[in-house]
Design an enzyme around this catalytic site. Structure first.
Site, PDB file in Angstrom:
ATOM      1  N   LYS A 126       0.861  -1.190   0.000  1.00 52.53           N
ATOM      2  CA  LYS A 126       0.000   0.000   0.000  1.00 52.53           C
ATOM      3  C   LYS A 126       0.891   1.230   0.000  1.00 52.53           C
ATOM      4  CE  LYS A 126      -4.398   1.142   0.228  1.00 52.53           C
ATOM      5  NZ  LYS A 126      -5.563   0.361  -0.247  1.00 52.53           N
ATOM      6  N   ASP A 166      -7.094   4.418  -4.562  1.00 55.91           N
ATOM      7  CA  ASP A 166      -7.678   4.298  -3.225  1.00 55.91           C
ATOM      8  C   ASP A 166      -8.294   5.675  -2.960  1.00 55.91           C
ATOM      9  OD1 ASP A 166      -7.699   2.312  -0.771  1.00 55.91           O
ATOM     10  OD2 ASP A 166      -7.322   4.262   0.105  1.00 55.91           O
TER      11      ASP A 166
HETATM   12  P1  NDP Z   1     -12.909   7.924  -2.823  1.00 56.01           P
HETATM   13  O1  NDP Z   1     -11.843   8.916  -2.644  1.00 56.01           O
HETATM   14  O2  NDP Z   1     -13.468   7.705  -4.183  1.00 56.01           O
HETATM   15  O3  NDP Z   1     -14.130   8.223  -1.862  1.00 56.01           O
HETATM   16  C1  NDP Z   1     -13.960   8.291  -0.481  1.00 56.01           C
HETATM   17  C2  NDP Z   1     -15.266   8.677   0.166  1.00 56.01           C
HETATM   18  O4  NDP Z   1     -15.133   8.560   1.576  1.00 56.01           O
HETATM   19  C3  NDP Z   1     -15.665  10.112  -0.100  1.00 56.01           C
HETATM   20  O5  NDP Z   1     -17.054  10.205  -0.058  1.00 56.01           O
HETATM   21  C4  NDP Z   1     -15.018  10.849   1.083  1.00 56.01           C
HETATM   22  O6  NDP Z   1     -15.626  12.084   1.385  1.00 56.01           O
HETATM   23  C5  NDP Z   1     -15.227   9.855   2.192  1.00 56.01           C
HETATM   24  N1  NDP Z   1     -14.144  10.004   3.177  1.00 56.01           N
HETATM   25  C6  NDP Z   1     -12.823   9.834   2.968  1.00 56.01           C
HETATM   26  N2  NDP Z   1     -12.106  10.076   4.069  1.00 56.01           N
HETATM   27  C7  NDP Z   1     -12.999  10.416   5.002  1.00 56.01           C
HETATM   28  C8  NDP Z   1     -12.890  10.775   6.351  1.00 56.01           C
HETATM   29  N3  NDP Z   1     -11.688  10.827   6.966  1.00 56.01           N
HETATM   30  N4  NDP Z   1     -14.036  11.034   7.020  1.00 56.01           N
HETATM   31  C9  NDP Z   1     -15.247  10.967   6.409  1.00 56.01           C
HETATM   32  N5  NDP Z   1     -15.405  10.648   5.117  1.00 56.01           N
HETATM   33  C10 NDP Z   1     -14.306  10.362   4.433  1.00 56.01           C
HETATM   34  O7  NDP Z   1     -12.321   6.545  -2.247  1.00 56.01           O
HETATM   35  P2  NDP Z   1     -12.827   5.062  -2.496  1.00 56.01           P
HETATM   36  O8  NDP Z   1     -14.276   5.030  -2.668  1.00 56.01           O
HETATM   37  O9  NDP Z   1     -11.942   4.453  -3.518  1.00 56.01           O
HETATM   38  O10 NDP Z   1     -12.432   4.366  -1.104  1.00 56.01           O
HETATM   39  C11 NDP Z   1     -13.340   4.264  -0.014  1.00 56.01           C
HETATM   40  C12 NDP Z   1     -12.893   3.167   0.926  1.00 56.01           C
HETATM   41  O11 NDP Z   1     -12.849   1.923   0.223  1.00 56.01           O
HETATM   42  C13 NDP Z   1     -11.494   3.323   1.518  1.00 56.01           C
HETATM   43  O12 NDP Z   1     -11.470   2.754   2.802  1.00 56.01           O
HETATM   44  C14 NDP Z   1     -10.637   2.487   0.579  1.00 56.01           C
HETATM   45  O13 NDP Z   1      -9.440   2.070   1.223  1.00 56.01           O
HETATM   46  C15 NDP Z   1     -11.564   1.319   0.331  1.00 56.01           C
HETATM   47  N6  NDP Z   1     -11.327   0.518  -0.863  1.00 56.01           N
HETATM   48  C16 NDP Z   1     -11.239   1.067  -2.092  1.00 56.01           C
HETATM   49  C17 NDP Z   1     -11.060   0.281  -3.205  1.00 56.01           C
HETATM   50  C18 NDP Z   1     -11.049   0.826  -4.574  1.00 56.01           C
HETATM   51  O14 NDP Z   1     -10.981   0.040  -5.517  1.00 56.01           O
HETATM   52  N7  NDP Z   1     -11.147   2.125  -4.776  1.00 56.01           N
HETATM   53  C19 NDP Z   1     -10.894  -1.173  -3.066  1.00 56.01           C
HETATM   54  C20 NDP Z   1     -11.069  -1.667  -1.726  1.00 56.01           C
HETATM   55  C21 NDP Z   1     -11.266  -0.836  -0.684  1.00 56.01           C
HETATM   56  P3  NDP Z   1     -14.913  13.450   0.926  1.00 56.01           P
HETATM   57  O15 NDP Z   1     -15.068  13.502  -0.549  1.00 56.01           O
HETATM   58  O16 NDP Z   1     -15.638  14.511   1.650  1.00 56.01           O
HETATM   59  O17 NDP Z   1     -13.475  13.324   1.372  1.00 56.01           O
HETATM   60  O1  2IT Z   2      -7.892  -1.425  -0.752  1.00 54.29           O
HETATM   61  C1  2IT Z   2      -7.835  -1.923  -1.891  1.00 54.29           C
HETATM   62  O2  2IT Z   2      -7.974  -3.129  -2.089  1.00 54.29           O
HETATM   63  C2  2IT Z   2      -7.639  -1.017  -3.032  1.00 54.29           C
HETATM   64  N1  2IT Z   2      -7.564   0.191  -2.835  1.00 54.29           N
HETATM   65  C3  2IT Z   2      -7.496  -1.556  -4.418  1.00 54.29           C
HETATM   66  C4  2IT Z   2      -6.106  -2.065  -4.649  1.00 54.29           C
HETATM   67  C5  2IT Z   2      -5.798  -2.491  -6.052  1.00 54.29           C
HETATM   68  O3  2IT Z   2      -4.617  -2.813  -6.270  1.00 54.29           O
HETATM   69  O4  2IT Z   2      -6.674  -2.506  -6.918  1.00 54.29           O
END
Ligand code: NDP
Ligand code: 2IT
Length: 444
Positions: A126, A166
């Site tokens: 990561k 992420d």
């Molecule tokens: P994005 O940046 O697309 O979206 C994040 C969302 O979460 C936004 O709505 C953001 O609000 C909110 N957010 C982020 N930080 C905070 C905080 N500290 N407090 C409150 N709200 C918060 O990210 P993703 O959707 O990609 O990721 C979301 C989660 O999923 C994370 O935990 C990530 O690690 C996990 N994840 C992502 C994957 C992927 O493929 N993208 C795969 C597996 C897991 P705002 O816009 O106001 O910051």
């Molecule tokens: O938390 C996660 O699994 C991710 N942000 C996606 C990682 C990836 O390599 O697609």
């Protein structure tokens, strides 16, 4: 003292300012007790747990960049290459002001077991930076990404380490990072995933984490004799994971009543309008306060609150530790039947325990959100064979992978006498393959 307790204690002592890393290690090691106890002598002799909790390598570097007014800034960049026993390091890059080494380590540690659960050959890693993409121009984002990659490229490669998106890192950032990698190395290779479709990206990667979350939730409910259709859900977040979780939920006949961002949350009694959400978040990059302009019957509230709404399913899709004990109590009181984690470690340890003790089916993130990284691995496969699969092909593979993960975590839990405890099941199922590979490869 037991081997597990010794290791937890030493992780806390050795890494005193990393509470999220402690939390992730505790959650995993606590549930591995039955496996560790059965193999204690061998694992101790090979220092297996000591090696598991110590990253193979962690990089920390300066990221200088210049804003549109000519002002220079410095951020800190990280990449933790945690474990390569079963494949090249694989995991996203998080861009958020809260990022520090402990957060990247917790995410990298979780990623080891998640990636193993996918059944695909990917190790755990990561990275990210404390850079805040909010309010930056495209040129500023490009300047940051180019500077970040100018240091990181030395440690990457399609067979070495393959980052992805992420929080704060989406298609735009991956494009700038890829361009700079190619410029520095002269190599056109699958060194990042989540790429655009015109330069090696995979169809369905954008949707994969959210869709996968719903495929797993559907299967978990099915194993317990429950049909997902007709249920209501609360989703938190409004980013990549949340948007496509809502989209797939609706396709499966689930009514999603909420979403949120870091300022506030939306309640829409008619069900969240995904098209409106996509326009606000993906096109305009605006705040959720805008949602009311599209849906006059919805409510916008400042602060936290999605877990106070009466729903059948809780789907936390924002960030770590966003579902607290008080929220868990509220969900139980409202008759919630299942919580599945779209985000990484969104539920605190106390909240998780409370939900499980009160009969709520609980799918941990390393199983429930593994569809994103699984589809990243499918993107790597397509890059290697220089072919692109159709959306339907990738989506069908994703669905198969999520169903498999669900069965593997349920079976492992049952095998060790913890039926329906999917936290234990996912940790053990993920651990088994990694340990087997680590033992086979000797002390490295
Ligand atoms: P994005 O940046 O697309 O979206 C994040 C969302 O979460 C936004 O709505 C953001 O609000 C909110 N957010 C982020 N930080 C905070 C905080 N500290 N407090 C409150 N709200 C918060 O990210 P993703 O959707 O990609 O990721 C979301 C989660 O999923 C994370 O935990 C990530 O690690 C996990 N994840 C992502 C994957 C992927 O493929 N993208 C795969 C597996 C897991 P705002 O816009 O106001 O910051
Ligand atoms: O938390 C996660 O699994 C991710 N942000 C996606 C990682 C990836 O390599 O697609």
């Amino acid at each position: 003292m037991s081997y597990v307790d010794e290791i937890i204690e030493s992780v806390v002592a050795k890494n005193p300012s990393e509470p999220e890393f402690h939390q992730a290690v505790k959650e995993v090691l606590e549930s591995l007790r039955p496996v560790v106890d059965a193999n204690e002598e061998k694992f101790r002799r090979e220092a297996l747990l000591e090696r598991l909790v110590e990253p193979e390598r962690q990089l920390k570097f300066r990221v200088p960049w210049v804003d549109d007014k000519g002002q220079a800034h410095v951020n800190t960049g990280y990449r933790v290459q945690f474990n390569s026993a079963i494949g090249p390091y694989k995991g996203g890059l998080r861009l958020h002001p809260s990022v520090n080494l402990g957060i990247i380590k917790f995410l990298g540690f979780e990623q080891i077991f998640k990636n193993s659960l996918t059944g695909l050959p990917i190790g755990g890693g990561k990275g990210g930076s404390d850079f805040d993409p909010k309010g930056k121009s495209d040129r500023e984002i490009m300047a940051f990404c180019q500077s970040f990659m100018t240091e990181l490229y030395k440690y990457l490669g399609e067979n070495t380490d393959v980052p992805a998106g992420d929080i704060g890192t989406g298609a735009r950032e991956i494009g700038y990072l890829y361009g700079q990698y190619k410029r520095l190395t002269g190599r056109y290779e699958g060194v990042l995933t989540g790429k655009g479709l015109s330069y090696g990206g995979s169809l369905a990667r954008t949707e994969a984490t959210g869709y996968g979350l719903l495929y797993l939730t559907q299967e978990m409910l099915k194993l317990n004799g429950i049909d997902i259709a007709g249920k209501t859900a609360a989703v938190s977040g409004s980013g990549n994971v949340a948007i496509y979780a809502i989209e797939k939920a609706q396709q499966l006949g689930v009514k999603v009543l909420t979403c949120s961002d870091s300022n506030g949350w939306v309640y829409d009694p008619e069900g969240i309008d995904v098209a409106a959400l996509k326009e606000i978040k993906e096109v305009k990059r605006a705040r959720l306060t805008e949602y009311k302009n599209y849906r006059p019957n919805s409510e916008y509230h400042e602060g936290r609150g999605v877990w106070s709404v009466k729903v059948d399913l809780g789907l936390p899709c924002a960030t770590q530790n966003e579902l607290h004990l008080e929220d868990a109590k509220q969900l139980v009181e409202n008759g919630c039947i299942a919580v599945a984690e779209g985000a990484n470690m969104p539920t605190t340890l106390e909240a998780t325990e409370y939900l499980q003790q009160h009969g709520v089916l609980f799918a941990p993130g390393k199983a429930a959100n593994a569809g994103g990284v699984a589809t990243s691995a499918l993107e790597m496969s397509q890059n290697s064979e220089r072919l692109s699969w159709t959306f339907e092909e990738v989506d069908a593979k994703l669905q198969g992978i999520m169903v498999n993960i669900c069965h593997n975590m349920a079976d492992a839990a049952e095998r060790y006498g913890f039926a329906k405890n999917y936290v234990v099941g996912a940790n053990i199922a993920g651990f088994e393959k990694v340990v087997d590979a680590m033992l086979a490869q000797g002390i490295v």
